[in-house]
Design an enzyme around this catalytic site. Structure first.
Site, short mmCIF file in Angstrom:
data_model
loop_
_atom_site.label_atom_id
_atom_site.label_comp_id
_atom_site.label_asym_id
_atom_site.label_seq_id
_atom_site.Cartn_x
_atom_site.Cartn_y
_atom_site.Cartn_z
N TRP A 217 44.19 37.97 43.20
CA TRP A 217 44.27 39.23 43.93
C TRP A 217 44.65 38.94 45.40
O TRP A 217 44.12 38.01 46.01
CB TRP A 217 42.92 39.97 43.87
CG TRP A 217 42.95 41.21 44.69
CD1 TRP A 217 43.50 42.41 44.36
CD2 TRP A 217 42.41 41.36 46.01
NE1 TRP A 217 43.36 43.30 45.39
CE2 TRP A 217 42.69 42.68 46.43
CE3 TRP A 217 41.74 40.51 46.89
CZ2 TRP A 217 42.31 43.17 47.67
CZ3 TRP A 217 41.37 40.99 48.14
CH2 TRP A 217 41.65 42.31 48.51
N ARG A 461 34.31 46.37 40.03
CA ARG A 461 34.53 47.48 40.96
C ARG A 461 33.83 48.73 40.42
O ARG A 461 34.37 49.84 40.47
CB ARG A 461 36.02 47.75 41.16
CG ARG A 461 36.34 48.35 42.53
CD ARG A 461 37.73 48.97 42.60
NE ARG A 461 38.09 49.29 43.96
CZ ARG A 461 38.99 50.18 44.30
NH1 ARG A 461 39.67 50.83 43.39
NH2 ARG A 461 39.25 50.43 45.56
N LYS A 494 51.39 56.92 41.11
CA LYS A 494 51.05 55.50 41.31
C LYS A 494 49.96 55.20 40.30
O LYS A 494 48.83 55.67 40.42
CB LYS A 494 50.54 55.27 42.74
CG LYS A 494 50.07 53.84 42.98
CD LYS A 494 49.63 53.63 44.42
CE LYS A 494 48.97 52.28 44.59
NZ LYS A 494 48.44 52.10 45.94
N ASP A 496 47.44 53.00 38.63
CA ASP A 496 46.67 51.82 39.01
C ASP A 496 45.83 51.33 37.83
O ASP A 496 45.62 52.04 36.84
CB ASP A 496 45.76 52.17 40.20
CG ASP A 496 45.54 50.98 41.13
OD1 ASP A 496 45.68 49.84 40.68
OD2 ASP A 496 45.20 51.22 42.31
N CYS A 544 50.79 49.57 39.30
CA CYS A 544 49.93 48.84 40.22
C CYS A 544 48.73 48.35 39.43
O CYS A 544 48.24 49.05 38.55
CB CYS A 544 49.49 49.81 41.32
SG CYS A 544 48.23 49.16 42.43
N ASP A 566 48.08 43.91 47.10
CA ASP A 566 47.23 44.62 48.05
C ASP A 566 47.24 43.92 49.40
O ASP A 566 46.74 44.46 50.39
CB ASP A 566 45.78 44.70 47.54
CG ASP A 566 45.60 45.85 46.57
OD1 ASP A 566 46.52 46.67 46.44
OD2 ASP A 566 44.53 45.93 45.94
C1 GLA Z 1 43.96 49.31 44.29
C2 GLA Z 1 45.41 49.44 44.74
C3 GLA Z 1 45.46 49.95 46.16
C4 GLA Z 1 44.74 51.28 46.23
C5 GLA Z 1 43.32 51.16 45.72
C6 GLA Z 1 42.66 52.51 45.60
O1 GLA Z 1 43.32 48.30 45.00
O2 GLA Z 1 46.09 48.24 44.60
O3 GLA Z 1 46.79 50.07 46.61
O4 GLA Z 1 45.45 52.23 45.48
O5 GLA Z 1 43.28 50.53 44.44
O6 GLA Z 1 41.38 52.45 45.15
#
Ligand code: GLA
Length: 753
Positions: A217, A461, A494, A496, A544, A566
């Protein structure tokens, strides 16, 4: 003569760059046919020499051959620079044993070996029958040739266990696509324990070197380069996602390749779940690469009549180094893999709220950011996490995809209308596969998360993963995304995915079916994205996974962009982005300008941050409320400059001129597809002893053409009259970079031929 085809293509490459695709194809095939006359077979991407049972697959940059040996087994024969004549390739010969410990099968180069007989290397297929018999030996059965596609069917020596090897040649792209379908045509169930997409064999020899991408990460796609020795190197993910740790891409050279010279064999696996690529050097001077579905915790049952498809494994050969290998992949990805291909639009400049507001989103705050973003020239405004359910931090809300009424009393409409009124499209963050324990969804459906009964459900998380292999979960996810996109003018999700899978139980299906989860999860994910896109043709998706945890060619078939990392700290980004572009085109590399100090506590100038991000799909993630008048002017200027060079960056050829791994200076050059424009980004980490930055020798220009040079910030040194491509490539340009974290961009426009 054998290299003639390659010579022709090299010598026409420059003019090809300035022609349209169709014109190129026309000229290429016309010239080939005229020159070859009776030997016009070379124009065919797939040649079949029926008498000797040899197939020769040829692209602009490479050829690949295999044939059936006297035992009826399919053997690999050739992979390398283009050939044009199947008749040159020697037929597959049966091998003799070296000793009782070195049986013939180990000396052969079987194209798709099953585990059976005396094979002790990594197999491409392993199967257990209902009665415990695990021996499978595959022999050639039949072929089906359709244009650029070839299917070769192999069959077990006794049973109706069939493997259809799929080959698709992309002649203009230098890429060969391979995958396999395993078919159970017996009357009893089978358990598949290894299902690989392909085995690739390099030319026999030693001294090869492997290049691959690793990370974690916030530190993705770091380039590794190491010698291949006897034994096996495993690149893989066991996380249910592509993973930050290793990316499913490899490049192998003979130990002598650089960015722009030397032979490079490369491959990329199109799979977003558990994948595996092994690189194995046998004791017989043979390097074999085997890749497909990860064998770890893998067991896929096939009832009579059922089949299992393996993911596409793309491969290619470049005679001109790692840069050329990347450029082949980049163009292929843009035009043949990503949604819309050649017709897809340039990536817009986006703003994303995450680093500015984290979970503290509300209508007034987002409008305020949107108003400033619009002034900078932003085209797509994306609201990130925090807009739904009880999502005030990362402890609650995932799963409850309804707008938070405290933050958005009038729903999303007020904000979206406002954003649209400013001339920007609106995008929204979602994390569809996840659930917090503190959510209405989990209270209603605790059974929907992936878990083993009466065992802990590990949270990462504070969240758990929904079992997307279940059809009810799949329909729920499709349903709420479809509703969001139907009820709101959302142009972009987006998407995720902020944790790997764990404790992969699936209690509602029979034990024998439970491990299908690894595969079915990914297929259902792809399927939801496809259905959404079909229902909302203008919808775009960004993949993402806590940064670059789900970037691969399987995902790229369904999304427009990857969130690269990130880690948005500009200096760290240089290396992350370098590695990313080894495998993926800059168009798909989302890159934001964010606030400083950033990761590592480092502060770099705003211009430097822009220049780094302008090398991909530019975004801004800074807290714009804190921008000074000077920052606003600088940012607006950089966004305008980016729009001017965007076609070259997103659709052009990338030359990595100086690696951030190699020293103080990093340089990347982009050459527009029509050759009219080029842009060179140069960065300096830290000047020492008042030393001037070295001259940067350019690539990919027309030596006979004249170029006008323009620095975005007057950092070109010396007199700068228009210069020839030859001079720029031989002597280079000099830029005045001083101190720490200095950077510049030089734009070249062709003024005369
Ligand atoms: C992840 C994504 C970030 C953001 C956060 C939101 O870490 O990579 O860009 O969107 O989640 O919680």
């Amino acid at each position: 003569m054998a290299n003639w085809y390659g010579y022709f293509l090299t010598s026409t490459k420059r003019s090809y760059r300035s022609e349209t695709e169709n014109t190129m194809r026309h000229i290429a095939s016309f010239t080939l046919l005229a020159a070859l006359g009776a030997a016009s077979l070379a124009a065919q991407s797939v040649q079949y020499d029926e008498s000797r049972k040899i197939w020769l697959l040829t692209t602009r940059d490479s050829s690949y051959a295999m044939g059936v040996d006297p035992n009826g087994e399919l053997q690999h024969l050739y992979w390398g620079a283009p050939l044009w004549r199947a008749g040159d390739v020697p037929a597959a010969a049966a091998r003799r044993e070296l000793s009782s410990f070195d049986p013939p099968a180990m000396l052969e180069r079987e194209e798709f070996p099953a585990w059976g007989g005396t094979r002790y290397y990594e197999p491409a297929l392993k199967v257990t029958r209902a009665d415990g018999d695990r021996d499978v030996v595959l022999r050639y059965a039949s072929q089906a040739l359709r244009g650029d596609s070839l299917d070769i069917t192999l069959k077990d020596i006794r049973d109706d266990i069939l493997v259809v090897l799929h080959y698709r040649v992309y002649p203009d792209y230098g890429i060969l696509e391979r995958s396999a379908t395993i078919e159970n045509k017996t009357a009893a169930p089978l358990m598949v324990e290894s299902a690989q997409s392909a085995t690739w064999n390099l030319p026999p020899g030693e001294g090869y070197q492997l290049t691959y991408l690793t990370g974690r990460w916030a530190a993705e796609t770091q380039v590794n380069h190491e010698a291949i020795h006897q034994g096996m190197k495993v690149l893989e993910s066991r996380k249910g996602i592509t993973s930050h740790n290793i990316n499913p891409w490899f490049a192998i050279d003979a130990g002598d390749a650089g960015e722009e010279h030397g032979s490079v064999w490369f491959g990329a696996l199109a799979w977003s779940g558990n994948w595996r690529i092994t690189v194995e050097q046998t004791p017989y001077q043979q390097v074999r690469i085997t890749g497909g579905l990860n064998t770890f915790d893998f067991a896929y049952p096939l009832a009579p009549g059922e089949a299992l498809d393996t993911p596409a494994f793309y491969g290619g050969y470049a005679g001109q180094g790692f840069g050329a290998a990347s450029r082949l992949l980049h163009r292929f990805e843009r035009e043949q893999v990503a949604p819309g291909g050649l017709t897809s639009r340039l990536r817009p400049v986006l703003y994303n709220s995450w680093e500015a507001t984290t979970f503290n989103v509300n209508e007034a705050g987002q409008k305020q950011l949107a108003a400033i973003a619009a002034k900078l020239g932003v085209e797509l405004f994306v609201m990130d996490d925090g807009w739904f359910g009880k999502r005030n931090n990362d402890h609650a809300g995932l799963g409850d995809w309804t707008v938070n009424p405290q933050k958005f009393p009038a729903g999303l409409k007020g904000l979206i209308d406002y954003v649209n009124g400013l001339g920007m499209d609106f995008g929204l963050w979602v994390e569809p596969e996840m659930v917090n324990a503190d959510s209405d969804l989990y209270r209603r459906h605790p059974d929907w998360v992936i878990h083993f009964p009466d065992r802990p459900r590990s949270e990462l998380r504070n969240q758990m993963v929904l079992n997307l292999a279940r059809s009810d979960v799949k329909e729920y996810i499709f349903g709420f995304l479809d509703k969001l996109a139907s009820e709101n003018n959302i142009k972009y999700f987006k998407w995720d995915m902020n944790r790997p899978l764990s404790e992969p139980g699936w209690e509602d299906v029979p034990v024998a079916d439970q491990r299908k989860l690894w595969v079915d999860y990914v297929h259902n994910l792809y399927d939801i994205m496809d259905r959404l896109r079909a229902r909302h043709p203008k919808l775009e998706i960004e993949s993402c996974s806590g940064g670059g945890g789900r970037a691969d060619l399987g995902m790229l078939r369904h999304v427009e962009e990857f969130w690269t990392s990130d880690n948005t700290e500009a200096f760290d980004r240089l290396r992350i982005q370098e590695g990313f572009t080894e495998a993926y085109a800059p168009k798909f590399m989302s890159a934001w300008v964010t606030d400083v100090p950033n990761m590592n506590g480092r502060s770099t100038p705003l211009e430097y941050r822009f220049l780094v991000a302008m090398q991909g799909a530019l975004g801004i993630g800074a807290n714009l409320n804190k921008f000074s008048a000077g920052d606003m002017t600088e940012a607006a200027k950089m966004v305008a400059t980016y729009k001017r060079i965007r076609p070259a960056v997103q659709l052009g050829d990338l030359y990595r001129l100086a690696s951030p791994r190699a020293g103080d200076v990093t340089a990347n050059q982009y050459v527009a597809a029509d050759g009219q424009q080029s842009v060179v980004f140069v960065f300096r980490h830290s000047q020492e002893y008042r030393t001037a930055a070295p001259a940067i020798r350019l690539q990919g220009l027309d030596p006979r053409a004249i170029y006008r040079l323009e620095s975005v910030d007057n950092k070109l040194t010396g007199r700068q009259p228009p210069l020839s491509g030859a001079y720029l490539m031989q002597a280079g340009i000099s830029v005045n970079l001083q101190g720490d974290f200095d950077g510049t961009a030089v734009i070249l426009e062709k003024v005369a031929q």
